[in-house]
Design a protein around this motif. Sequence first.
Motif, PDB file in Angstrom:
ATOM      1  N   UNK B 250       0.150  19.663 -72.930  1.00 37.77           N
ATOM      2  CA  UNK B 250      -0.584  18.768 -72.371  1.00 37.77           C
ATOM      3  C   UNK B 250      -1.540  17.980 -73.171  1.00 37.77           C
ATOM      4  N   UNK B 251      -1.586  16.408 -73.056  1.00 36.13           N
ATOM      5  CA  UNK B 251      -2.522  15.684 -73.915  1.00 36.13           C
ATOM      6  C   UNK B 251      -3.872  15.760 -73.134  1.00 36.13           C
ATOM      7  N   UNK B 252      -4.998  15.644 -73.803  1.00 35.46           N
ATOM      8  CA  UNK B 252      -6.332  15.512 -73.236  1.00 35.46           C
ATOM      9  C   UNK B 252      -6.279  14.699 -72.017  1.00 35.46           C
ATOM     10  N   UNK B 253      -5.535  13.513 -71.980  1.00 36.21           N
ATOM     11  CA  UNK B 253      -5.548  12.616 -70.838  1.00 36.21           C
ATOM     12  C   UNK B 253      -4.816  13.497 -69.766  1.00 36.21           C
ATOM     13  N   UNK B 254      -3.633  14.110 -70.043  1.00 32.34           N
ATOM     14  CA  UNK B 254      -3.008  14.911 -68.959  1.00 32.34           C
ATOM     15  C   UNK B 254      -3.732  15.775 -68.358  1.00 32.34           C
ATOM     16  N   UNK B 255      -4.649  16.655 -69.168  1.00 33.60           N
ATOM     17  CA  UNK B 255      -5.316  17.562 -68.507  1.00 33.60           C
ATOM     18  C   UNK B 255      -6.502  16.976 -67.697  1.00 33.60           C
ATOM     19  N   UNK B 256      -7.184  16.152 -68.226  1.00 32.88           N
ATOM     20  CA  UNK B 256      -8.135  15.454 -67.476  1.00 32.88           C
ATOM     21  C   UNK B 256      -7.674  14.869 -66.133  1.00 32.88           C
ATOM     22  N   UNK B 257      -6.417  14.320 -66.124  1.00 34.27           N
ATOM     23  CA  UNK B 257      -6.159  13.449 -64.732  1.00 34.27           C
ATOM     24  C   UNK B 257      -5.789  14.729 -63.965  1.00 34.27           C
ATOM     25  N   UNK B 258      -5.157  15.836 -64.571  1.00 39.42           N
ATOM     26  CA  UNK B 258      -4.844  16.996 -63.409  1.00 39.42           C
ATOM     27  C   UNK B 258      -6.194  17.714 -63.048  1.00 39.42           C
ATOM     28  N   UNK B 259      -7.258  17.751 -63.664  1.00 32.76           N
ATOM     29  CA  UNK B 259      -8.394  18.461 -63.182  1.00 32.76           C
ATOM     30  C   UNK B 259      -8.895  17.376 -62.063  1.00 32.76           C
ATOM     31  N   UNK B 260      -8.725  16.240 -62.231  1.00 32.29           N
ATOM     32  CA  UNK B 260      -9.434  15.146 -61.007  1.00 32.29           C
ATOM     33  C   UNK B 260      -8.624  15.389 -59.964  1.00 32.29           C
ATOM     34  N   UNK B 261      -7.389  15.457 -60.326  1.00 35.03           N
ATOM     35  CA  UNK B 261      -6.371  15.703 -58.997  1.00 35.03           C
ATOM     36  C   UNK B 261      -6.465  16.909 -58.267  1.00 35.03           C
ATOM     37  N   UNK B 262      -6.708  17.988 -58.912  1.00 36.15           N
ATOM     38  CA  UNK B 262      -6.806  19.265 -58.433  1.00 36.15           C
ATOM     39  C   UNK B 262      -8.245  19.426 -57.436  1.00 36.15           C
ATOM     40  N   UNK B 263      -9.203  18.982 -58.162  1.00 36.37           N
ATOM     41  CA  UNK B 263     -10.531  18.916 -57.528  1.00 36.37           C
ATOM     42  C   UNK B 263     -10.857  17.990 -56.547  1.00 36.37           C
ATOM     43  N   UNK B 264     -10.109  16.876 -56.748  1.00 39.24           N
ATOM     44  CA  UNK B 264     -10.332  15.813 -55.905  1.00 39.24           C
ATOM     45  C   UNK B 264     -11.506  15.051 -56.050  1.00 39.24           C
ATOM     46  N   UNK B 265     -12.298  15.383 -57.224  1.00 36.04           N
ATOM     47  CA  UNK B 265     -13.563  14.598 -57.664  1.00 36.04           C
ATOM     48  C   UNK B 265     -13.313  13.348 -58.053  1.00 36.04           C
ATOM     49  N   UNK B 266     -14.005  12.494 -57.387  1.00 36.47           N
ATOM     50  CA  UNK B 266     -13.717  10.798 -57.716  1.00 36.47           C
ATOM     51  C   UNK B 266     -14.076  10.606 -59.013  1.00 36.47           C
ATOM     52  N   UNK B 267     -13.637   9.521 -59.566  1.00 33.84           N
ATOM     53  CA  UNK B 267     -14.178   8.997 -60.736  1.00 33.84           C
ATOM     54  C   UNK B 267     -15.428   8.245 -60.640  1.00 33.84           C
ATOM     55  N   UNK B 268     -16.375   8.422 -61.508  1.00 32.80           N
ATOM     56  CA  UNK B 268     -17.748   7.633 -61.214  1.00 32.80           C
ATOM     57  C   UNK B 268     -17.762   6.162 -61.656  1.00 32.80           C
ATOM     58  N   UNK B 269     -16.864   6.109 -62.652  1.00 35.31           N
ATOM     59  CA  UNK B 269     -16.452   4.554 -63.219  1.00 35.31           C
ATOM     60  C   UNK B 269     -15.000   4.447 -63.276  1.00 35.31           C
ATOM     61  N   UNK B 270     -14.653   3.374 -62.919  1.00 35.87           N
ATOM     62  CA  UNK B 270     -13.145   2.743 -62.948  1.00 35.87           C
ATOM     63  C   UNK B 270     -12.993   2.030 -64.023  1.00 35.87           C
TER      64      UNK B 270
END
Lengths: 270, 270
Positions: B250-270
């Motif tokens: 996985x790329x850094x982008x994929x890992x990052x987005x998977x972590x957000x998805x699994x944890x449910x942590x919201x983006x602080x900036x969009x």
Amino acid sequence: MHTVFYVSDGTAITAEVFGHAVLSQFPLPFEQVTVPFVGDEGKAQAIKDKINDSYRQSGKQPLVFHTIVDSTLRNIITSSEAKCYDFLNTFVAPIEQQLGVKADPRINRTHGMENRKHYDTRIDAVNYALENDDGMTTKAYDEADIILVGVSRCGKTPTSLYLALQFGIRVANYPFIDQDMQQMELPKALKANRHKLFGLTIDPNRLQEIRQRRMANSGYSAAAQCRYELGQVERLFRMEAIPFIDTTYHSVEEISVKILERTGIPRRIY
Amino acid sequence: MHTVFYVSDGTAITAEVFGHAVLSQFPLPFEQVTVPFVGDEGKAQAIKDKINDSYRQSGKQPLVFHTIVDSTLRNIITSSEAKCYDFLNTFVAPIEQQLGVKADPRINRTHGMENRKHYDTRIDAVNYALENDDGMTTKAYDEADIILVGVSRCGKTPTSLYLALQFGIRVANYPFIDQDMQQMELPKALKANRHKLFGLTIDPNRLQEIRQRRMANSGYSAAAQCRYELGQVERLFRMEAIPFIDTTYHSVEEISVKILERTGIPRRIY
């Protein structure tokens, strides 16, 4: 408020970037929801239901920006009651026509790990930026593409990291400290790599504000100190003919792209 | 080979991301040229000439992906002999119709410094990631959104930085070292923040390859050591019920987005 859904079978980063760019032209706030990795019909159906629920609850038709390669999954999403904007396929057909080549959606790997070399280039650049952050060492400047210079807290580190992650470029950064500035002379390690130097500067009031947040009511964050350092550093940039830009009103992206434009340094990854 | 021009009056990052996403579906190589900050007619005319020259020299009609807000400048570019794909305006009209609101192109600031708060959130997150990289300190874990854990060189640092820069999320990272793994116990600072822990793991062969590039033929990069550490760390993740993902493919982008998805942590900036 309208809700915007960014839906993708990948990271949804492309859909987000695309959506931001388009919606930033509208003088309205939007509720934004990102839904990545929609990889099966169950998940697609659940998202469709969520989109329709959002419509019922808010009374405003949601917007869906989607980049879904699989047509079955795409059809589930586009059968929702939202207005769906298909960013990829809108352009694929005319490009197929221009190129005389059929697109192969299976090979779409925008934010995947396209290839090992690409990946290594990027990670090496991030490691390089970290190891050569803040003048920590000056021994590896031979390997730098760019060496950012400027006073403490003018934006060197975030710019270095962005250039590494986004473009695979190796950026060292060196903070000018009191001693350098009193002598008005470049340290030896910088002189040897003068052609790689690029300066950052910033408005003194903004610098003070940033330093205050780091270390309130210190000599470091005093207005006079900020003005003194910036005055000296800009004199040094001019004396030494170091190109420089003011970071005050620019995002990290803008600063990074301006540096690439001014130096002509090519991206190592695209 | 066809040449692709990414042309913008801003950073051209949106045009690049958009172009990559579309072109990644075509099984062809492209020569890519980015032209940011096209802010006046002289520059637009020069780019138009360059595009036309490229056509004459290669005999292949160039592709132009553009996001130019000013219509005079845009018309100069689209009067070139390239095939021009107008990513913004294609979608603006239908969205205006849906929303019943006119777009105001002047407010387009996709990769500009939209607002001070957004900027500070992001820079604070980058500083946080740097100060809490590699277990350097564990004192500020109360302020973390996520604490990434795993063996040395499994991808923690680039992921932390990407989450900070892209989403403004505060990510600390802590490397499990021999001692932690022998005792099969979480260090105290991690126990107190157990709910923030997220594990990364990686294929032992890939880990060895990465470590070899850092420190060839050392105990650290020995195949047996990589296997041992990863075996232990995955046991620990399971014992302690720490969610984890494999970063190998996985790329850094994929890992990052998977972590957000699994944890449910919201983006602080969009």
